[in-house]
Motif scaffolding. Structure first.
Motif, PDB file in Angstrom:
ATOM      1  N   GLU A  66     -52.807 -65.977 -40.490  1.00 23.90           N
ATOM      2  CA  GLU A  66     -52.018 -66.161 -41.242  1.00 23.90           C
ATOM      3  C   GLU A  66     -50.305 -65.629 -41.283  1.00 23.90           C
ATOM      4  O   GLU A  66     -50.052 -66.179 -42.073  1.00 23.90           O
ATOM      5  CB  GLU A  66     -52.909 -64.211 -41.863  1.00 23.90           C
ATOM      6  CG  GLU A  66     -54.019 -64.139 -42.274  1.00 23.90           C
ATOM      7  CD  GLU A  66     -54.182 -62.892 -42.473  1.00 23.90           C
ATOM      8  OE1 GLU A  66     -54.168 -62.070 -43.650  1.00 23.90           O
ATOM      9  OE2 GLU A  66     -54.494 -61.842 -41.231  1.00 23.90           O
ATOM     10  N   TRP A  69     -49.216 -69.427 -41.935  1.00 24.79           N
ATOM     11  CA  TRP A  69     -49.298 -69.554 -43.594  1.00 24.79           C
ATOM     12  C   TRP A  69     -47.774 -68.793 -44.138  1.00 24.79           C
ATOM     13  O   TRP A  69     -47.230 -69.830 -44.843  1.00 24.79           O
ATOM     14  CB  TRP A  69     -50.508 -68.976 -43.990  1.00 24.79           C
ATOM     15  CG  TRP A  69     -50.868 -69.488 -45.843  1.00 24.79           C
ATOM     16  CD1 TRP A  69     -49.963 -69.196 -46.452  1.00 24.79           C
ATOM     17  CD2 TRP A  69     -51.385 -69.712 -46.167  1.00 24.79           C
ATOM     18  NE1 TRP A  69     -50.090 -69.312 -47.725  1.00 24.79           N
ATOM     19  CE2 TRP A  69     -51.268 -70.118 -47.032  1.00 24.79           C
ATOM     20  CE3 TRP A  69     -52.840 -70.499 -45.346  1.00 24.79           C
ATOM     21  CZ2 TRP A  69     -52.692 -70.838 -48.388  1.00 24.79           C
ATOM     22  CZ3 TRP A  69     -53.532 -71.179 -45.973  1.00 24.79           C
ATOM     23  CH2 TRP A  69     -53.266 -71.313 -47.499  1.00 24.79           C
ATOM     24  N   ARG A  76     -48.475 -64.663 -48.145  1.00 28.16           N
ATOM     25  CA  ARG A  76     -49.452 -64.381 -47.440  1.00 28.16           C
ATOM     26  C   ARG A  76     -50.783 -65.398 -48.387  1.00 28.16           C
ATOM     27  O   ARG A  76     -51.240 -64.443 -48.779  1.00 28.16           O
ATOM     28  CB  ARG A  76     -49.801 -62.716 -47.214  1.00 28.16           C
ATOM     29  CG  ARG A  76     -48.870 -61.722 -46.425  1.00 28.16           C
ATOM     30  CD  ARG A  76     -48.599 -61.057 -46.009  1.00 28.16           C
ATOM     31  NE  ARG A  76     -49.785 -60.036 -45.321  1.00 28.16           N
ATOM     32  CZ  ARG A  76     -50.125 -59.434 -44.516  1.00 28.16           C
ATOM     33  NH1 ARG A  76     -49.483 -58.634 -45.068  1.00 28.16           N
ATOM     34  NH2 ARG A  76     -50.948 -59.227 -43.876  1.00 28.16           N
ATOM     35  N   PRO A  77     -51.801 -65.693 -47.705  1.00 26.45           N
ATOM     36  CA  PRO A  77     -54.116 -66.377 -48.634  1.00 26.45           C
ATOM     37  C   PRO A  77     -54.052 -65.633 -48.152  1.00 26.45           C
ATOM     38  O   PRO A  77     -54.066 -63.712 -47.498  1.00 26.45           O
ATOM     39  CB  PRO A  77     -53.946 -67.611 -47.091  1.00 26.45           C
ATOM     40  CG  PRO A  77     -53.033 -66.526 -45.656  1.00 26.45           C
ATOM     41  CD  PRO A  77     -52.010 -65.653 -45.986  1.00 26.45           C
ATOM     42  N   ARG A  81     -59.355 -68.168 -47.728  1.00 26.60           N
ATOM     43  CA  ARG A  81     -58.041 -69.796 -47.165  1.00 26.60           C
ATOM     44  C   ARG A  81     -57.539 -69.318 -45.151  1.00 26.60           C
ATOM     45  O   ARG A  81     -57.111 -70.359 -44.433  1.00 26.60           O
ATOM     46  CB  ARG A  81     -57.367 -69.856 -48.351  1.00 26.60           C
ATOM     47  CG  ARG A  81     -57.387 -70.074 -48.992  1.00 26.60           C
ATOM     48  CD  ARG A  81     -55.547 -69.986 -50.625  1.00 26.60           C
ATOM     49  NE  ARG A  81     -56.611 -71.522 -51.822  1.00 26.60           N
ATOM     50  CZ  ARG A  81     -56.759 -70.343 -52.775  1.00 26.60           C
ATOM     51  NH1 ARG A  81     -57.651 -69.263 -53.214  1.00 26.60           N
ATOM     52  NH2 ARG A  81     -57.235 -71.370 -53.606  1.00 26.60           N
ATOM     53  N   ALA A  82     -56.912 -68.381 -45.350  1.00 22.46           N
ATOM     54  CA  ALA A  82     -56.642 -67.627 -43.783  1.00 22.46           C
ATOM     55  C   ALA A  82     -58.074 -68.610 -42.299  1.00 22.46           C
ATOM     56  O   ALA A  82     -57.411 -68.977 -42.379  1.00 22.46           O
ATOM     57  CB  ALA A  82     -56.094 -66.352 -43.899  1.00 22.46           C
ATOM     58  N   GLU A  86     -57.571 -70.917 -39.831  1.00 23.70           N
ATOM     59  CA  GLU A  86     -57.543 -70.650 -38.437  1.00 23.70           C
ATOM     60  C   GLU A  86     -58.949 -71.258 -38.244  1.00 23.70           C
ATOM     61  O   GLU A  86     -58.987 -72.008 -36.972  1.00 23.70           O
ATOM     62  CB  GLU A  86     -57.874 -68.643 -38.286  1.00 23.70           C
ATOM     63  CG  GLU A  86     -58.558 -68.864 -36.835  1.00 23.70           C
ATOM     64  CD  GLU A  86     -58.282 -67.605 -36.747  1.00 23.70           C
ATOM     65  OE1 GLU A  86     -59.208 -66.341 -36.057  1.00 23.70           O
ATOM     66  OE2 GLU A  86     -57.612 -66.433 -37.507  1.00 23.70           O
TER      67      GLU A  86
END
Length: 296
Positions: A66, A69, A76-77, A81-82, A86
């Motif tokens: 995060e 991103w 922040r995602p 999506r985070a 990862e």
């Protein structure tokens, strides 16, 4: 033009109230400050902000993916999506001394240059041939997806989700593949010199497929990659292709696919360099001393 840029254009105060000097004794300091102007971080006495967020509010409350991103994109995602980002970062961490970036880092670690230099040596080998295929594959997929768009580029997809929700890449993929193969018989992101089928492919593509089914991403780049794979069968997608799908679906520009790979592989490079530094070798070469190079 932003509010801050407009203020600077007329020499007025910044939106935060700080006056800006265009001449006189303070002009040099203003010019220096503007020279290094950045939206990435704000560092002042007792203040550390990253993309406008106080670091004390991030520590312990945000994961590293995060954080990447946030730093790259200024936002922040969402959790899904985070998690995709990862997963892609985890998948590319290491490929053993078969990878030149790992091998050279281990050699460097025995030459007295220090751990930081050993890691830098490995990272510096991540070029177009070793480390750049993900970036190249994103560009390949972008061509296929762009060709599948209807008039005006509209396919009914969500433009903010990283791809097309309904375009058919079939015929366009064949034309794109033909153009790329006319330049080079190797397609970036497909085939592997070591694996008959890259074990990292299926888990990553499975996560993307689930995300597309749930509407987290649009799925256009996944469909494009699978169509290319069908066209060039039996050559399968490799890790560069699978991570390219992830990064493209998440909306990262092609050059960042390489940058993100560098971040990921740096973990493996560090681990190998650290291990090598504890094994006591000195001046480790690319082959054992008992093996002499062939004289030609």
């Amino acid at each position: 033009m932003s509010e801050r840029e407009a203020a600077r254009a007329v020499g007025g105060p910044d939106p935060d109230g700080r006056a800006r000097a265009t001449s006189g004794p303070d002009a040099g300091g203003t010019a220096a400050a503007d020279w290094w102007a950045t939206a990435v971080s704000r560092i002042e006495p007792d203040v550390i902000e990253l993309r406008g967020q106080p670091v004390q509010d991030l520590i312990g409350r945000i994961g590293f993916a995060e954080m990447i991103w946030l730093m790259l994109r200024g936002e922040r995602p969402d959790p899904r999506r985070a998690a995709l980002l990862e997963a892609a970062l985890v998948s590319s961490v290491d490929h053993g001394p078969h990878a030149p970036s790992i091998a050279v880092a281990r050699m460097a670690a025995t030459c007295g240059v220090g751990l930081n230099n050993a890691v830098a040596t490995g990272v510096n080998l991540l070029g177009d041939v070793h480390g750049g295929a993900g970036e190249q594959c994103v560009r390949l997929l972008e061509e296929v997806v762009a060709g599948s768009r209807g008039p005006g580029g509209d396919t009914g997809g969500d433009p903010g989700s990283g791809g097309d929700a309904g375009g058919d890449p079939g015929g366009d993929a064949a034309a794109v593949v033909a153009r790329w193969r006319a330049r080079d018989r190797y397609l970036p992101g497909f085939g592997h010199r070591f694996h008959s089928r890259d074990p990292r492919r299926d888990p990553l593509l499975g996560l993307v497929a689930e995300a597309a089914e749930d509407g987290v991403v649009a799925g256009a780049y996944l469909r494009a990659a699978l169509e290319i794979e069908r066209l060039i069968a039996p050559v399968p997608m490799n890790i560069d292709g699978a991570t390219a799908v992830v990064y493209a679906e998440l909306g990262f520009p092609a050059p960042l696919a390489r940058g993100l790979f560098v971040l990921s592989r740096s973990v493996g490079i560090l681990a190998h360099a650290w291990e090598e530094s504890g094994q006591g070798r000195r001046n480790k070469g690319p082959i054992p001393p008992s093996i002499l190079p062939t004289w030609i």
